[in-house]
Design a protein around this motif. Structure first.
Motif, PDB file in Angstrom:
ATOM      1  N   ASP A 260       0.854  -1.195   0.000  1.00 46.24           N
ATOM      2  CA  ASP A 260       0.000   0.000   0.000  1.00 46.24           C
ATOM      3  C   ASP A 260       0.888   1.243   0.000  1.00 46.24           C
ATOM      4  N   TRP A 261       0.435   2.315  -0.671  1.00 42.77           N
ATOM      5  CA  TRP A 261       1.273   3.511  -0.740  1.00 42.77           C
ATOM      6  C   TRP A 261       0.432   4.767  -0.872  1.00 42.77           C
ATOM      7  N   VAL A 262       1.058   5.916  -0.612  1.00 42.27           N
ATOM      8  CA  VAL A 262       0.372   7.201  -0.651  1.00 42.27           C
ATOM      9  C   VAL A 262       1.282   8.202  -1.348  1.00 42.27           C
ATOM     10  N   GLY A 263       0.697   9.080  -2.154  1.00 40.26           N
ATOM     11  CA  GLY A 263       1.483  10.084  -2.866  1.00 40.26           C
ATOM     12  C   GLY A 263       0.703  11.372  -3.031  1.00 40.26           C
ATOM     13  N   ILE A 264       1.409  12.446  -3.317  1.00 39.57           N
ATOM     14  CA  ILE A 264       0.783  13.745  -3.590  1.00 39.57           C
ATOM     15  C   ILE A 264       0.921  14.041  -5.085  1.00 39.57           C
ATOM     16  N   PHE A 265      -0.217  14.444  -5.695  1.00 36.01           N
ATOM     17  CA  PHE A 265      -0.294  14.722  -7.118  1.00 36.01           C
ATOM     18  C   PHE A 265      -0.832  16.139  -7.326  1.00 36.01           C
ATOM     19  N   PRO A 266      -0.482  16.788  -8.435  1.00 39.53           N
ATOM     20  CA  PRO A 266      -1.190  18.023  -8.779  1.00 39.53           C
ATOM     21  C   PRO A 266      -2.684  17.729  -8.946  1.00 39.53           C
ATOM     22  N   LYS A 267      -3.512  18.619  -8.482  1.00 35.27           N
ATOM     23  CA  LYS A 267      -4.952  18.417  -8.599  1.00 35.27           C
ATOM     24  C   LYS A 267      -5.346  18.256 -10.064  1.00 35.27           C
ATOM     25  N   ASN A 268      -6.248  17.324 -10.335  1.00 35.40           N
ATOM     26  CA  ASN A 268      -6.785  17.019 -11.673  1.00 35.40           C
ATOM     27  C   ASN A 268      -5.786  16.289 -12.568  1.00 35.40           C
ATOM     28  N   SER A 269      -4.586  15.919 -12.050  1.00 34.31           N
ATOM     29  CA  SER A 269      -3.658  15.127 -12.853  1.00 34.31           C
ATOM     30  C   SER A 269      -4.044  13.659 -12.781  1.00 34.31           C
ATOM     31  N   SER A 270      -3.550  12.861 -13.744  1.00 36.33           N
ATOM     32  CA  SER A 270      -3.807  11.426 -13.725  1.00 36.33           C
ATOM     33  C   SER A 270      -2.981  10.761 -12.626  1.00 36.33           C
ATOM     34  N   ASN A 271      -3.247   9.447 -12.398  1.00 40.76           N
ATOM     35  CA  ASN A 271      -2.511   8.699 -11.385  1.00 40.76           C
ATOM     36  C   ASN A 271      -1.179   8.161 -11.903  1.00 40.76           C
ATOM     37  N   ALA A 272      -0.717   8.617 -13.056  1.00 43.02           N
ATOM     38  CA  ALA A 272       0.557   8.140 -13.600  1.00 43.02           C
ATOM     39  C   ALA A 272       1.697   8.467 -12.635  1.00 43.02           C
ATOM     40  N   TRP A 273       2.670   7.542 -12.552  1.00 43.95           N
ATOM     41  CA  TRP A 273       3.783   7.728 -11.616  1.00 43.95           C
ATOM     42  C   TRP A 273       4.536   9.032 -11.889  1.00 43.95           C
ATOM     43  N   ALA A 274       4.578   9.449 -13.159  1.00 43.33           N
ATOM     44  CA  ALA A 274       5.286  10.679 -13.501  1.00 43.33           C
ATOM     45  C   ALA A 274       4.700  11.899 -12.804  1.00 43.33           C
ATOM     46  N   ASN A 275       3.459  11.808 -12.336  1.00 42.14           N
ATOM     47  CA  ASN A 275       2.799  12.945 -11.676  1.00 42.14           C
ATOM     48  C   ASN A 275       3.000  12.960 -10.167  1.00 42.14           C
TER      49      ASN A 275
END
Length: 591
Positions: free
Chosen positions: A142-157
């Protein structure tokens, strides 16, 4: 590897046994590990088992998880979990694809109630992002990450993340971010299956915080009075004193208040030496500056004195230092140095902080012979405020015996490595058993290690007797014939503290046999070893030395250190180490 294993299986026959396989339950959650119990296994190295989709063939490409390590015997094992579906655990014998036993199970869909929240909706730039996880599934992936809002779940984000096998219920801090809108997202076990998310924002906030000093000019060492108004009220807000024009780096803070209670009010910080300074206020565990105020510190007449209670001491004798009129700063300090040495913490043979006491006494012992100075310093500096010289003369001291093996052995021995604990021979000898293992080729390793604490700064000559037990039979096999009394190679060493840090000095007669001179190896960190040929033969038997002969081992530790590190000095002997030997009368001498 998978293709090679499949090829091997095609050419191997099968024997039939009354084998059974079972799983610990009929239903599992996605990715939950499957506990499999085997009975009546024949025990061949090529036996194996795997998880297959129900109804699929036994082809290798259908194997989803497996155990094929030469140790598929009777017992219970865990296989990796799989996704939702119907499956079978299948057992095969001796590199074959012929099925001999199977057990059904299913993986059902699970409704997770995982939630993630942030400790607040808005954070400052450079402020760590604090998150709270609840009802986590508990999988290692299990893992948790921070993404820019409205970005896809791609690892690059992914901008920052926690992905360390310990993403469970709790509160965590992720790295700070620049201004913008973001989401913290939680995912299931090595996947991009989203379990929960929470939006938040990073933006600047304008504060009206003001800091002033109670006066513009202070005397050296005088407490610095400061007043704070319009503080934000965060538990991590803090205030510090910095040299004027220095950066806000934490290492530049000379005094500070950082205790969760930096709110509106008046406080006192530690006094400073003469110079120009600023008091600076920062926001909530960051280096975001809220307010600053300048002040100066001027020197006031002060005569600091320092003296020892005698001008001459015997080595190891207790020394009393009296000091007067220190600044009273928490970081004022007293150090003892060899005459001519530069003032630094590394060169100090002893030092003490005064912890705000202006006049008092300090006692210590353990100096070896030499010319010394005691020096006084203010506020963590190396500016000498007072100096007093004294002498330590050499005095003959009785040896300290750490092991004489009379009536038993010392209970201070620490058995670090190896299968055999230290033993006592009735003839008054300590027996430490080397345990050599073959690594392949010409490589061997002695996996035995024994430690004996010494803790001494005065006695610096290591002595012992090495034997010499002709009829003793070690519990491991050494020698094809007449192996009683044989003792293979072993090392003796001491762990010491020096002016350049920790060292290990080690002796082995192997270096004598191979004509290898003393040498030094830096293994990294504080693991620096100095290796020497031994003054005596360690081995007994194999034509190296007679089995009944005792030899007296004696080395001057200070001289040995100087041989490989001429600019270093011995300060303290911490402990003795050996990897084997028939030993007696292990001691430290002063002469």
């Amino acid at each position: 590897m998978k293709k090679l294993f499949a090829s091997i299986l095609l050419f191997v026959g099968v024997n039939l046994f009354a084998i059974s396989v079972s799983v610990d339950k009929s239903e599992y959650k996605p990715y939950e590990r499957v506990a499999v119990t085997l009975t009546q296994m024949p025990g061949d190295a090529g036996d194996w088992m795997g998880i297959f989709p129900k109804g699929s063939s036994n082809a290798w490409e259908n194997v989803l998880a497996w155990k094929y390590d030469g140790e598929v015997f009777d017992g219970t094992y865990e296989l990796d979990g799989v996704l939702k579906g119907e499956y079978e655990v299948r057992v095969f014998l001796n590199y074959s694809f012929t099925l001999v036993a199977k057990a059904d199970f299913v993986v059902t869909e699970v409704v997770y109630n995982t939630s993630v929240t942030t400790t607040k909706d808005r954070f400052l730039p450079n402020e760590p992002i604090s998150i709270i996880l609840e009802n986590m599934p508990g999988n290692s992936g299990d893992w948790v990450g921070i993404f820019p809002k409205n970005s896809s779940n791609a690892w690059a984000n992914v901008l920052t993340w926690k992905y360390d096998g310990e993403v469970v219920d709790g509160t965590y801090e992720l790295d700070s971010l620049l201004k913008g809108d973001y989401e913290v997202r939680v995912f299931l076990h090595y996947s991009y299956t989203l379990l929960a998310k929470k939006p938040f924002t990073v933006e600047d906030i304008v504060y009206d915080t003001v800091v002033t000093t109670t006066k513009d000019e202070f005397f050296a060492g005088e407490k610095i009075g400061i007043t704070l108004t319009q503080m934000p009220g965060n538990s991590g807000d803090w205030v510090g004193i910095f040299a004027k024009d220095s950066s806000n780096a934490w290492e530049n803070a000379l005094a500070w208040k950082y205790d969760g209670e930096v709110v509106d009010g008046t406080y006192e910080l530690d006094g400073m030496q003469e110079g120009e300074y600023e008091v600076r206020v920062f926001l909530n565990n960051t280096l975001n500056l809220l307010s600053s105020s300048s002040f100066i510190v001027i020197e006031q007449p002060i005569i600091t004195t320092i003296k020892t209670n005698k001008d001459s001491y015997d080595n190891g004798e207790k020394i009393t230092i009296t000091f007067h009129n220190m600044l009273g700063n928490q970081r004022d300090w007293i150090g003892v140095f060899k005459v001519g040495d530069i003032s630094s913490f590394e060169n100090a043979y002893h030092f003490d902080w005064t912890y705000g006491v202006a006049s008092s006494e300090i006692e210590f012992s353990g100096l070896q012979e030499g010319e010394y100075e005691v020096r006084a310093f203010f506020n963590n500096s190396f500016d000498e405020k007072a100096v007093y010289q004294f002498t330590v003369i050499e005095k003959l001291l009785s040896p300290i015996i750490f092991e004489d093996a009379e009536g038993g052995i010392s209970d201070e021995w620490i058995h670090v490595l190896g299968s055999f604990s230290p033993r006592h021979d009735r003839r008054g000898t300590l027996v430490l058993t080397p345990e050599w293992i073959h690594n392949g080729g010409d490589s061997y390793t002695n996996k035995s290690e024994y430690h004996l604490p010494m803790h001494n700064s005065i006695h610096t000559i290591l002595e012992m007797d090495m034997g010499g037990l002709e009829n003793y039979l070690l519990p491991v096999y050494y020698g094809r014939e007449n192996r009683r009394g044989n003792m293979p190679h072993f090392t003796v060493a001491v762990y010491v503290k020096t002016k350049k840090g920790k060292r290990v000095l080690a002796w082995d007669s192997f270096f004598n046999h191979e004509n290898i001179p003393a040498f030094k190896v830096d293994y990294g960190g504080e693991h620096i070893w100095l290796y020497y040929p031994s003054p005596v033969e360690h081995v007994r038997g194999w034509q190296f030395d007679q089995k009944d002969v005792w030899r007296h081992f004696r080395v001057d530790l200070k001289r040995a250190l100087k041989q490989l590190e001429p600019d270093n000095e011995l300060i303290y002997v911490e402990k003795f180490m050996a990897t084997g030997g028939f030993l007696d009368n292990i001691k430290l001498s002063s002469h």
